[in-house]
Design a protein around this motif. Structure first.
Motif, PDB file in Angstrom:
ATOM      1  N   ILE A  29      -5.681  -4.085  -3.026  1.00 34.73           N
ATOM      2  CA  ILE A  29      -5.407  -4.495  -1.566  1.00 34.73           C
ATOM      3  C   ILE A  29      -6.650  -4.713  -1.150  1.00 34.73           C
ATOM      4  O   ILE A  29      -6.849  -5.543  -0.272  1.00 34.73           O
ATOM      5  CB  ILE A  29      -4.358  -3.743  -1.042  1.00 34.73           C
ATOM      6  CG1 ILE A  29      -2.975  -3.443  -1.525  1.00 34.73           C
ATOM      7  CG2 ILE A  29      -4.387  -3.602   0.350  1.00 34.73           C
ATOM      8  CD1 ILE A  29      -2.181  -2.423  -1.374  1.00 34.73           C
ATOM      9  N   GLN A  41       0.820  -1.190  -0.224  1.00 29.30           N
ATOM     10  CA  GLN A  41       0.215   0.052  -0.012  1.00 29.30           C
ATOM     11  C   GLN A  41       0.814   1.163  -0.096  1.00 29.30           C
ATOM     12  O   GLN A  41       0.639   2.332  -0.685  1.00 29.30           O
ATOM     13  CB  GLN A  41      -0.933  -0.028   1.095  1.00 29.30           C
ATOM     14  CG  GLN A  41      -1.781   1.342   1.443  1.00 29.30           C
ATOM     15  CD  GLN A  41      -2.809   1.778   0.230  1.00 29.30           C
ATOM     16  OE1 GLN A  41      -3.151   0.612  -0.326  1.00 29.30           O
ATOM     17  NE2 GLN A  41      -3.015   2.824   0.111  1.00 29.30           N
ATOM     18  N   THR A  49      -1.751   5.145 -10.259  1.00 25.13           N
ATOM     19  CA  THR A  49      -1.313   3.701  -9.886  1.00 25.13           C
ATOM     20  C   THR A  49      -1.513   3.340  -8.262  1.00 25.13           C
ATOM     21  O   THR A  49      -1.780   2.068  -8.084  1.00 25.13           O
ATOM     22  CB  THR A  49       0.270   3.542 -10.068  1.00 25.13           C
ATOM     23  OG1 THR A  49       0.949   4.775  -9.529  1.00 25.13           O
ATOM     24  CG2 THR A  49       0.431   3.435 -11.727  1.00 25.13           C
ATOM     25  N   LYS A  50      -1.701   4.420  -7.723  1.00 28.18           N
ATOM     26  CA  LYS A  50      -1.742   4.367  -6.163  1.00 28.18           C
ATOM     27  C   LYS A  50      -3.257   3.909  -6.122  1.00 28.18           C
ATOM     28  O   LYS A  50      -3.511   3.106  -5.038  1.00 28.18           O
ATOM     29  CB  LYS A  50      -1.548   5.520  -5.555  1.00 28.18           C
ATOM     30  CG  LYS A  50      -0.955   5.556  -4.116  1.00 28.18           C
ATOM     31  CD  LYS A  50       0.467   5.099  -4.133  1.00 28.18           C
ATOM     32  CE  LYS A  50       1.021   4.768  -2.779  1.00 28.18           C
ATOM     33  NZ  LYS A  50       2.337   4.182  -2.765  1.00 28.18           N
ATOM     34  N   SER A  83      -1.990  -3.110 -17.948  1.00 29.38           N
ATOM     35  CA  SER A  83      -1.440  -2.203 -16.821  1.00 29.38           C
ATOM     36  C   SER A  83      -0.835  -0.931 -16.906  1.00 29.38           C
ATOM     37  O   SER A  83      -0.395  -0.781 -18.287  1.00 29.38           O
ATOM     38  CB  SER A  83      -0.220  -3.286 -16.167  1.00 29.38           C
ATOM     39  OG  SER A  83       0.984  -3.314 -17.127  1.00 29.38           O
ATOM     40  N   HIS A  84      -0.619  -0.081 -16.020  1.00 30.77           N
ATOM     41  CA  HIS A  84      -0.349   1.049 -16.438  1.00 30.77           C
ATOM     42  C   HIS A  84       1.293   1.260 -16.889  1.00 30.77           C
ATOM     43  O   HIS A  84       2.032   0.716 -16.440  1.00 30.77           O
ATOM     44  CB  HIS A  84      -0.481   2.143 -15.077  1.00 30.77           C
ATOM     45  CG  HIS A  84      -0.049   3.619 -15.216  1.00 30.77           C
ATOM     46  ND1 HIS A  84      -1.130   4.416 -15.787  1.00 30.77           N
ATOM     47  CD2 HIS A  84       1.150   4.238 -15.100  1.00 30.77           C
ATOM     48  CE1 HIS A  84      -0.274   5.781 -15.795  1.00 30.77           C
ATOM     49  NE2 HIS A  84       0.822   5.633 -15.429  1.00 30.77           N
ATOM     50  N   PRO A  85       1.505   2.097 -17.807  1.00 30.91           N
ATOM     51  CA  PRO A  85       0.631   2.890 -18.797  1.00 30.91           C
ATOM     52  C   PRO A  85      -0.048   1.839 -19.948  1.00 30.91           C
ATOM     53  O   PRO A  85       0.895   1.138 -20.448  1.00 30.91           O
ATOM     54  CB  PRO A  85       1.590   3.813 -19.606  1.00 30.91           C
ATOM     55  CG  PRO A  85       2.820   3.151 -19.450  1.00 30.91           C
ATOM     56  CD  PRO A  85       3.107   2.508 -18.213  1.00 30.91           C
ATOM     57  N   ALA A 133      -3.591   0.440  -6.906  1.00 30.13           N
ATOM     58  CA  ALA A 133      -3.002  -0.538  -5.984  1.00 30.13           C
ATOM     59  C   ALA A 133      -4.042  -0.647  -4.528  1.00 30.13           C
ATOM     60  O   ALA A 133      -4.314  -1.844  -4.169  1.00 30.13           O
ATOM     61  CB  ALA A 133      -1.785  -0.229  -5.412  1.00 30.13           C
ATOM     62  N   MET A 134      -4.660   0.314  -4.484  1.00 29.02           N
ATOM     63  CA  MET A 134      -5.430   0.407  -2.915  1.00 29.02           C
ATOM     64  C   MET A 134      -6.658  -0.397  -3.261  1.00 29.02           C
ATOM     65  O   MET A 134      -7.091  -1.189  -2.397  1.00 29.02           O
ATOM     66  CB  MET A 134      -5.747   1.900  -2.663  1.00 29.02           C
ATOM     67  CG  MET A 134      -6.702   2.206  -1.524  1.00 29.02           C
ATOM     68  SD  MET A 134      -6.766   3.903  -1.109  1.00 29.02           S
ATOM     69  CE  MET A 134      -8.152   4.216  -2.451  1.00 29.02           C
ATOM     70  N   PRO A 190      -2.265   9.495  -7.295  1.00 29.68           N
ATOM     71  CA  PRO A 190      -1.811   8.937  -8.365  1.00 29.68           C
ATOM     72  C   PRO A 190      -2.682   7.711  -8.763  1.00 29.68           C
ATOM     73  O   PRO A 190      -2.896   7.056  -8.080  1.00 29.68           O
ATOM     74  CB  PRO A 190      -0.282   8.679  -8.154  1.00 29.68           C
ATOM     75  CG  PRO A 190       0.226   9.404  -7.085  1.00 29.68           C
ATOM     76  CD  PRO A 190      -1.333   9.294  -6.142  1.00 29.68           C
ATOM     77  N   HIS A 196       4.132   2.097  -6.729  1.00 27.57           N
ATOM     78  CA  HIS A 196       4.230   3.180  -7.448  1.00 27.57           C
ATOM     79  C   HIS A 196       3.360   4.301  -7.283  1.00 27.57           C
ATOM     80  O   HIS A 196       2.231   3.988  -7.426  1.00 27.57           O
ATOM     81  CB  HIS A 196       4.640   2.865  -8.933  1.00 27.57           C
ATOM     82  CG  HIS A 196       5.086   4.054  -9.806  1.00 27.57           C
ATOM     83  ND1 HIS A 196       6.439   4.431  -9.633  1.00 27.57           N
ATOM     84  CD2 HIS A 196       4.543   4.922 -10.456  1.00 27.57           C
ATOM     85  CE1 HIS A 196       6.711   5.548 -10.405  1.00 27.57           C
ATOM     86  NE2 HIS A 196       5.593   5.761 -10.898  1.00 27.57           N
TER      87      HIS A 196
END
Lengths: 330, 330
Positions: free
Chosen positions: B315, A225, B307-308, B228-230, B311-312, B305, A229
């Protein structure tokens, strides 16, 4: 299985809580990363604190200790614990010295390697003498036990030192080592469960190893978390050595060290690419085989975006882990 | 289990191969995304081709067909298949019209909703009449069967239409819907395996549903390499409706539709945040509850961001899936 899930969830929850406590504290201590001069242009990352490995290491240790089966055999569990903690401690000292000196140099390579070798010799002898481990390694897929006799000890020392340093090398992009090792831990947990089901007499001892792996997985998910990136914190040597130690420990106590080049191919290739680069540079008197080593920096220099390289490493790791599991399920 | 792993690997391999074939072709057909005018500033994404959902849908269909147990009951498997294919087809038509018109408008909302409702009524009646499904929904965690009688059909229509459109709404950031739904499919596969182990008489039929889920998971992992990014490609409505249809199909045939707001909270919140935004806007004559709806765009507007955020979402989804699995394992 319920206990395993709770272990993952508990380690995760602790890591999530620990992050916002530890990150500002690491920043205050001026633990911001001094970027390694030879690295690709990561100016934006300067100032991101190191030593974030504590965010998953501490929760993993607490969750593993809280949820392990205390009435079952804990000896394999302890070997994993000592491996993770021991190597993690060496990484911690390295990180700590970097901070004190305000430079990117902590311990010298020799100063790192010496305690690693001592610890590895201790762990190898412990494994060698342990009745459930002994001097054999399982050869993957053919399921032959390869008895190394006394040579088990030097071979295992090589595997231990190699794995922790490979993990350390792989820790170069946001979320890279965390995510790749996460899949490795999940795989080792599934393997432990499969082995426990197949060997009822050793089940308790193997389930404790699975709990250890689950605790690692949970802690790392929480850490990601903050490390995904753009990373707010890096794990530092304390983190990468802890992960390397935990993973190789789990592989050693299940005799499955020879699986590591497969499930942890990402780590393996980091070391191999470094060695190729070095040997080629020497042999050609100055030419480079990769644009930069370890391999993930080569991809960066080729123009692949960081997040794309990380995704590719994750995907390859997941597929290799799945194929590895073929050898352990009906 | 081995067969399941091969299904995942086969779907993955096909998706990986299909990507570099389909992406340039989609670009040539000028299927580049025309950015939705109200979206956050994603100028860099203009030109990224849509309709990439084909990259996982086709491999998932082929792998599922190749690896399903042909000698076992395939009726539940077929319901999932029809749900995924049916909704995917509606999405395909929508995408295709967008391309032809060179605009961001394909079917009107009503033109999308009408065939969705017709398909949902058909699927609900099919489920209602199926002896292994019937008119009951399992209430999560308490394990009570809630018999809805004839009301099962309108309730299920609402769940079907709601899920596919929620999936569609969640598809707004690189890798977001793909990754979140991946964890949902893995969870549904594990649940199917657990149910099959607990109900030997229905095992074959449930294992086929698991194979279907494994094929979806494998295809999506391959697709994520490109998404996936980008992102080099977006899944488009064909992809998001296919995923929504496949997921709600698996939930319906296992009577576990009420799990969806938990394991697919990310989708659920996309719809709920849209509804809150709309209702608040109406009630306050023009004020906004979220900076932007659906929720993931709100986080973007808050400065997180991309990507963040992704990810959150991953998770949180993983943890919810793990907690859900507590109800299905010993």
């Amino acid at each position: 299985m319920q206990r395993l899930i709770w272990t993952v969830v508990a380690a995760f929850a602790m890591a999530i809580v620990l992050g916002p406590i530890i990150i500002p504290w690491l920043k205050k201590l001026k633990l911001g990363k001094v970027m390694y001069e030879l690295g690709p242009d990561h100016a934006a990352k300067a100032g991101t604190p190191q030593m974030g490995g504590i965010i998953f290491a501490l929760p993993a240790l607490i969750a593993a200790a809280a949820f392990c089966y205390k009435d079952a055999d804990l000896s394999l569990f302890f070997i994993c614990l000592v491996s993770a903690l021991g190597f993690g401690l060496i990484g911690f000292i390295d990180d700590f010295l970097k901070v004190k000196k305000h430079s990117s140099e902590g311990l010298t390579p020799k100063q790192k390697l010496a305690p690693q070798i001592v610890l590895s010799i201790g762990l190898s002898i412990w494994a060698y003498l342990h009745p459930a481990i002994g001097s054999s390694l399982t050869v993957p897929f053919v399921n032959v036990e390869w008895n190394l006799g006394f040579f088990y000890i030097p071979v295992m020392v090589f595997i231990l030192v190699g794995t922790v340093n490979s993990a350390n090398l792989l820790d170069g992009l946001d979320g890279l080592l965390g995510g790749c090792s996460l899949f490795d831990f999940i795989t080792m947990v599934i393997i432990c469960l499969a082995l426990a089901a197949a060997n009822p007499d050793r089940a308790g001892s193997l389930l404790n190893v699975a709990i250890f792996g689950g605790a690692m997985a949970g802690g790392i998910i929480g850490f990601l978390q903050y490390n995904s990136h753009p990373a707010r914190v890096f794990m530092g040597d304390v983190g990468s050595f802890f992960i390397g130690g935990a993973l190789v420990g789990m592989a050693m106590v299940t005799r499955l060290s020879l699986l590591l080049p497969i499930i942890a191919l990402a780590m393996f290739m980091s070391s191999v690419s470094d060695l190729i680069q070095f040997a080629y540079f020497r042999a050609t008197h100055g030419k480079r085989f990769f644009k930069m080593a370890p391999l993930h920096h080569h991809f960066e220099k080729c123009g692949m975006p960081e997040t794309k390289i990380v995704a590719m490493y994750y995907i390859v790791t997941v597929m290799l882990c799945l194929l590895t599991l073929l050898g352990f399920v009906a």
